[in-house]
Design a protein around this motif. Structure first.
Motif, mmCIF file in Angstrom:
data_model
loop_
_atom_site.group_PDB
_atom_site.id
_atom_site.type_symbol
_atom_site.label_atom_id
_atom_site.label_comp_id
_atom_site.label_asym_id
_atom_site.label_seq_id
_atom_site.Cartn_x
_atom_site.Cartn_y
_atom_site.Cartn_z
ATOM 1 N N ALA A 165 0.831 -1.210 0.000
ATOM 2 C CA ALA A 165 0.000 0.000 0.000
ATOM 3 C C ALA A 165 0.864 1.257 0.000
ATOM 4 O O ALA A 165 0.541 2.250 -0.670
ATOM 5 N N LEU A 166 1.984 1.219 0.718
ATOM 6 C CA LEU A 166 2.882 2.371 0.749
ATOM 7 C C LEU A 166 3.543 2.600 -0.613
ATOM 8 O O LEU A 166 3.769 3.741 -1.022
ATOM 9 N N VAL A 167 3.866 1.497 -1.306
ATOM 10 C CA VAL A 167 4.432 1.631 -2.646
ATOM 11 C C VAL A 167 3.422 2.291 -3.579
ATOM 12 O O VAL A 167 3.750 3.223 -4.334
ATOM 13 N N ILE A 168 2.178 1.831 -3.538
ATOM 14 C CA ILE A 168 1.126 2.404 -4.381
ATOM 15 C C ILE A 168 0.907 3.872 -4.039
ATOM 16 O O ILE A 168 0.753 4.726 -4.924
ATOM 17 N N ARG A 169 0.902 4.178 -2.758
ATOM 18 C CA ARG A 169 0.695 5.563 -2.332
ATOM 19 C C ARG A 169 1.759 6.485 -2.919
ATOM 20 O O ARG A 169 1.447 7.522 -3.530
ATOM 21 N N SER A 170 3.047 6.124 -2.711
ATOM 22 C CA SER A 170 4.128 7.008 -3.140
ATOM 23 C C SER A 170 4.338 7.003 -4.650
ATOM 24 O O SER A 170 4.657 8.042 -5.240
#
Length: 354
Positions: A165-170
């Motif tokens: 989710a953090l990868v998708i966010r950034s």
């Protein structure tokens, strides 16, 4: 019905706890001489943890033996977890106490793990606000002990999704937000903070934090693109191993969060003493707590009394307060034996309340 009345009575009693002025006075007076951060401790601990954690991660990626890769991966997750939790200290420490520490930590740990310090700064301090703790305005509080029994495993397992989710966010949402204001507003309000309260909405950043958000977001986006590009250059293995290590770190942190409090407040403001008793210390002689609650977080209840106390001083502060006030006093009532006894207590509470 009687069980529900008992739970409600317990929650009501906790919010009605008056402040123990002797404890609050002792916490202030007995710890003044150990309240300054020691730069050598902070720098050596953080840099050493990051170096060892990344070396173990590289080993997990490079070795051919699956059992050895698993061992190195687990070890890497534990050590990087310690390095990551310095975000908690960065939030509380005086801005002039450790020059350059926040910047270096972000470059070495926060941004590579896609959790820059802005995700905690300006948010975690709301959890310590006298009138916000345990209320609907607390970003880090849920009445988990009063919720459905299935909410506990869901609370822990959902952390597995945090790294992707953090990868998708950034990589996707932040760049889209640059050109589409509604997305930028949504991303900032809903997915820019390390909070557990789903109703929390983050306010726009102000002052120095606003400047830090810009460069930290930019570097996190660049790093996330680099991670995705590495799949085409190095194959899937390095990316998936790193993601697995970070997922394990996220689950461990979620377990620690689960037992950081007793989660028995239903939303009413609490006194400082009531907040202390709703929080958890796991002092020695046990050593395992230093693994799952490092960087002073095994003294989480004491931290709520002394939020700016550097992590290396908390063991001595706890020893002094217990010695002065006694184990049977309020200071000793937040002490617990370990993670599993706390998980069992919270789980039993969910069953009784339902």
């Amino acid at each position: 019905m009687n069980a529900q009345n008992s739970i409600n009575a317990s929650a009501t009693a906790r919010t009605a706890i008056p402040d123990d002025k002797d404890m609050l006075r002792a916490a202030r007076d007995l710890t003044k001489d150990i309240s300054e951060a020691r730069p050598l401790v902070y720098w050596s601990d953080m840099l050493g943890s990051a170096a060892v954690g990344y070396a173990a991660l590289a080993g997990a990626i490079l070795v051919d033996s699956v059992p050895l890769a698993i061992v190195l991966g687990v070890f890497s997750a534990l050590v990087l977890y310690r390095a990551l939790l310095f975000i908690h200290e960065i939030t509380h420490i005086h801005k002039n106490a450790l020059p350059g520490f926040r910047t270096v930590w972000n470059l070495l740990v926060g941004i590579p793990m896609l959790a820059p310090s802005f995700t905690y700064e300006g948010v975690h301090t709301l959890h310590h606000a006298r009138t916000r703790y345990g209320t609907a305005e607390d970003p880090e509080y849920l009445p988990l002990a009063l919720m459905k029994p299935w909410s506990l495993p869901l609370f822990v397992l959902i952390a597995l999704l945090a790294p992707p989710a953090l990868v998708i966010r950034s990589a996707i949402l932040v760049p889209l937000g640059v050109v589409i204001p509604p997305i930028r507003k949504l991303v900032w309000e809903r997915v820019s903070s390390l909070s557990i309260n789903p109703n929390f909405r983050r306010r726009p950043p102000e002052g120095d934090l606003k400047k830090r958000v810009v460069w930290q977001e930019a570097l996190a986006t660049a790093w996330s693109w680099t991670l995705i590009a590495s799949i085409f250059l190095l194959g899937w293995k390095p990316f998936l191993v790193a993601l697995a290590v970070l997922s394990l770190t996220a689950v461990l942190n979620q377990l620690r969060t689960l037992v950081a409090h007793l989660w028995e407040n239903e939303g009413e403001p609490m006194t400082v003493t009531a907040q202390y008793l709703d929080s958890v210390n796991v002092p020695p002689p046990g050593v395992i707590a230093e693994i799952w609650a490092p960087v002073g977080l095994r003294y989480h209840a004491l931290h709520h009394l002394l939020p700016s106390m550097p992590y290396h001083s908390l063991p001595e502060a706890h020893r002094r307060l217990v010695g002065h006030l006694g184990e049977g006093s309020t200071i000793g009532k937040a002490n617990h034996t370990g993670m599993w006894s706390l998980v069992s207590r919270i789980a039993r509470s969910t069953m009784r309340s339902n």
